[in-house]
Design a protein around this motif. Structure first.
Motif, PDB file in Angstrom:
ATOM      1  N   THR A 102       0.762   9.745   9.158  1.00  0.00           N
ATOM      2  CA  THR A 102       0.014   9.947   7.917  1.00  0.00           C
ATOM      3  C   THR A 102      -1.363  10.522   8.181  1.00  0.00           C
ATOM      4  O   THR A 102      -2.053  10.104   9.117  1.00  0.00           O
ATOM      5  CB  THR A 102      -0.146   8.607   7.157  1.00  0.00           C
ATOM      6  OG1 THR A 102       1.145   8.023   6.968  1.00  0.00           O
ATOM      7  CG2 THR A 102      -0.798   8.827   5.811  1.00  0.00           C
TER       8      THR A 102
ATOM      9  N   HIS B 297      -4.232   0.484  -1.796  1.00  0.00           N
ATOM     10  CA  HIS B 297      -3.700  -0.880  -1.722  1.00  0.00           C
ATOM     11  C   HIS B 297      -3.727  -1.491  -3.114  1.00  0.00           C
ATOM     12  O   HIS B 297      -4.747  -1.400  -3.816  1.00  0.00           O
ATOM     13  CB  HIS B 297      -4.532  -1.731  -0.763  1.00  0.00           C
ATOM     14  CG  HIS B 297      -4.655  -1.154   0.612  1.00  0.00           C
ATOM     15  ND1 HIS B 297      -3.925  -1.614   1.678  1.00  0.00           N
ATOM     16  CD2 HIS B 297      -5.418  -0.133   1.084  1.00  0.00           C
ATOM     17  CE1 HIS B 297      -4.240  -0.925   2.764  1.00  0.00           C
ATOM     18  NE2 HIS B 297      -5.142  -0.019   2.425  1.00  0.00           N
TER      19      HIS B 297
ATOM     20  N   SER C 148       0.847  -1.194   0.000  1.00  0.00           N
ATOM     21  CA  SER C 148       0.000   0.000   0.000  1.00  0.00           C
ATOM     22  C   SER C 148       0.881   1.242   0.000  1.00  0.00           C
ATOM     23  O   SER C 148       2.058   1.185   0.368  1.00  0.00           O
ATOM     24  CB  SER C 148      -0.912   0.017   1.227  1.00  0.00           C
ATOM     25  OG  SER C 148      -0.149   0.186   2.416  1.00  0.00           O
ATOM     26  N   THR C 149       0.307   2.348  -0.428  1.00  0.00           N
ATOM     27  CA  THR C 149       1.001   3.634  -0.385  1.00  0.00           C
ATOM     28  C   THR C 149       0.048   4.679   0.163  1.00  0.00           C
ATOM     29  O   THR C 149      -1.168   4.609  -0.049  1.00  0.00           O
ATOM     30  CB  THR C 149       1.504   4.044  -1.781  1.00  0.00           C
ATOM     31  OG1 THR C 149       2.328   5.204  -1.665  1.00  0.00           O
ATOM     32  CG2 THR C 149       0.364   4.339  -2.726  1.00  0.00           C
ATOM     33  N   SER C 150       0.590   5.637   0.875  1.00  0.00           N
ATOM     34  CA  SER C 150      -0.224   6.685   1.488  1.00  0.00           C
ATOM     35  C   SER C 150      -0.286   7.906   0.590  1.00  0.00           C
ATOM     36  O   SER C 150       0.709   8.279  -0.038  1.00  0.00           O
ATOM     37  CB  SER C 150       0.360   7.082   2.850  1.00  0.00           C
ATOM     38  OG  SER C 150       0.352   5.982   3.730  1.00  0.00           O
TER      39      SER C 150
ATOM     40  N   ASP D  97      -3.111  -2.772   7.201  1.00  0.00           N
ATOM     41  CA  ASP D  97      -3.031  -3.336   5.845  1.00  0.00           C
ATOM     42  C   ASP D  97      -3.614  -4.744   5.765  1.00  0.00           C
ATOM     43  O   ASP D  97      -4.159  -5.143   4.733  1.00  0.00           O
ATOM     44  CB  ASP D  97      -1.571  -3.365   5.379  1.00  0.00           C
ATOM     45  CG  ASP D  97      -1.042  -1.980   5.047  1.00  0.00           C
ATOM     46  OD1 ASP D  97      -1.865  -1.039   4.975  1.00  0.00           O
ATOM     47  OD2 ASP D  97       0.178  -1.822   4.874  1.00  0.00           O
TER      48      ASP D  97
ATOM     49  N   LYS E 146      -5.087   5.546   2.025  1.00  0.00           N
ATOM     50  CA  LYS E 146      -4.121   4.575   1.520  1.00  0.00           C
ATOM     51  C   LYS E 146      -4.685   3.866   0.294  1.00  0.00           C
ATOM     52  O   LYS E 146      -5.875   3.549   0.253  1.00  0.00           O
ATOM     53  CB  LYS E 146      -3.759   3.552   2.607  1.00  0.00           C
ATOM     54  CG  LYS E 146      -2.896   4.099   3.706  1.00  0.00           C
ATOM     55  CD  LYS E 146      -2.217   2.998   4.516  1.00  0.00           C
ATOM     56  CE  LYS E 146      -3.187   2.236   5.359  1.00  0.00           C
ATOM     57  NZ  LYS E 146      -2.476   1.317   6.294  1.00  0.00           N
TER      58      LYS E 146
ATOM     59  N   ALA F  94      -6.216   6.066   6.560  1.00  0.00           N
ATOM     60  CA  ALA F  94      -4.798   5.961   6.897  1.00  0.00           C
ATOM     61  C   ALA F  94      -4.542   5.068   8.108  1.00  0.00           C
ATOM     62  O   ALA F  94      -3.478   4.454   8.224  1.00  0.00           O
ATOM     63  CB  ALA F  94      -4.226   7.357   7.156  1.00  0.00           C
TER      64      ALA F  94
END
Length: 389
Positions: free
Chosen positions: A144, A150, A122-124, A172, A148, A168
């Motif tokens: 954060t 995914h 995942s990335t924020s 995950d 997010k 956030a």
């Protein structure tokens, strides 16, 4: 000679008939009078490709090419209409279009001989400030504030196979449980996805996984495996282990099968990598190489953040943010299909740059005019040479 523009050629990857079926399935255009979902998606893809910094520049830039709108099946736009659509419309049609394109690209680019290997991470997306704080502040973490994204990435095609959004502060692992599992596939993910129940689900699906053990993982060593001579100094240990605790965190642990624990040296690092996998057949160097390939998904996130528009948004509501991120994914997939359809040997970034530079140019028509002009120049030069011979 008539030919279509680069933008029209790109949109061939998402046929209008297919998109209309997705809209009809959701009955999404029921209350739309003029600005329908097709107009919306074309405008938002143009915003991605033109890197429009705001709604005003999007309106001015898109409307300046009104002579091309007919062939795109759309019309001029108003920034207030786009803003209202981003704020009020559900993102389900954009989501369906992205998932349809993921299936199309995977089928066209994948080779049957390649292993089914997927990377999960995942990335924020940081969202702070006016209007954003209304819906992101309550779900922020220490590091954060935002949402997010995914993604499950297919390593053979470098194309997302599945995606989801979360707040956030959502773990995950909660989203990992939604991933559709395939038989005989390999899933690679970081230790942030440590959940023995999910590991058990992957194993029950007939698939393998490669991840990292947490530092406090309770393991019972059952046997030592030999380390290949060529891997000495790289592979420190290769062990068959079982999870020691039956109720970690007060929850029953269903994973009772043996696991591989492979310890890999990391030059320049104080601690080695301790990898976990249910693959008992592959060699330790192969396991380490598969985990190393997890870096590809980090490069994917870096690519879309650098080359597509998901840092600055055209709207500040959650719905507007989701639509813009989905449009970025759709644009990425359309560029990948364009590259495959034209058998381009350039990188995806070079292909995107080419499309941006010629977005509303009729490339084949201009090439034909250029060839005709060159032919006339050669004929004229030949005639002049005979006159003065």
């Amino acid at each position: 000679m008539f030919s279509i523009t680069s933008f029209q050629e790109l949109m061939k990857g998402l046929p209008r008939s297919t998109f209309d079926r997705l809209v009809e399935r959701r009955n999404a255009d029921k209350y739309c009078k003029g600005f329908r979902h097709w107009d919306h998606v074309v405008a938002m893809i143009y915003a991605q490709l033109s890197e429009a910094p705001g709604l005003r520049s999007l309106e001015t830039g898109f409307n300046s090419h009104r002579n091309h709108h007919y062939h795109l099946g759309t019309d001029c736009i108003k920034r207030s209409t786009v803003a209202d659509a981003n704020r009020l419309r559900s993102d389900v049609v954009f989501s369906d279009a992205a998932m349809w394109l993921m299936g199309q690209v995977s089928r066209q680019l994948r080779r049957d001989t390649q292993e089914l290997m997927y990377l999960l991470d995942s990335t924020s997306l940081t969202l702070k400030g006016r209007e954003f704080d209304r819906w992101t502040r309550e779900n922020r973490t220490r590091n954060t504030q935002g949402i997010k994204l995914h993604v499950l990435l297919d390593t053979a095609t470098e194309i997302p196979n599945w995606y989801s959004f979360s707040a956030a502060n959502v773990n995950d692992v909660e989203l990992a449980r939604l991933v559709p599992l395939k038989k005989n596939a390999l899933y690679v993910f970081d230790k942030g996805y440590t959940d023995f129940r999910w590991w058990h689900s992957i194993d029950q699906a007939g698939s393998h996984f490669v991840t990292r053990f947490k530092r406090n993982a309770g393991l019972r060593i059952e046997s030592e495996r030999p380390i290949p001579a060529e891997a000495n100094g790289v592979v420190l240990q290769d062990q068959i282990v079982r999870l020691k605790h039956r109720n970690p965190g007060g929850r029953a642990n269903p994973y009772i099968k043996p696991l591989r624990c492979v310890t890999i040296a990391r030059p320049g690092k104080a601690t080695p990598l301790v990898l976990a996998t249910n693959d008992l057949e592959s060699t330790a160097p192969e396991i380490a190489q598969r985990y190393k390939e997890r870096w590809s998904i980090e490069l994917f996130f870096k690519w879309i953040k650098q080359h597509l528009k998901i840092k600055k948004f055209l709207g500040r509501t959650e719905n507007a943010v989701r639509i813009q991120v989905l449009t970025a994914l759709i644009s990425y997939l359309l560029v990948a299909l364009y590259k495959q359809r034209h058998a381009l040997k350039t990188s995806l970034w070079e292909c995107l740059t080419l499309i941006r530079a010629t977005l509303f140019q009729r490339v084949k028509t201009e090439a034909s005019h250029y060839r005709e002009r060159r032919r006339r120049e050669r004929n004229l030069a030949h005639i002049q040479s005979r006159l003065f011979a």
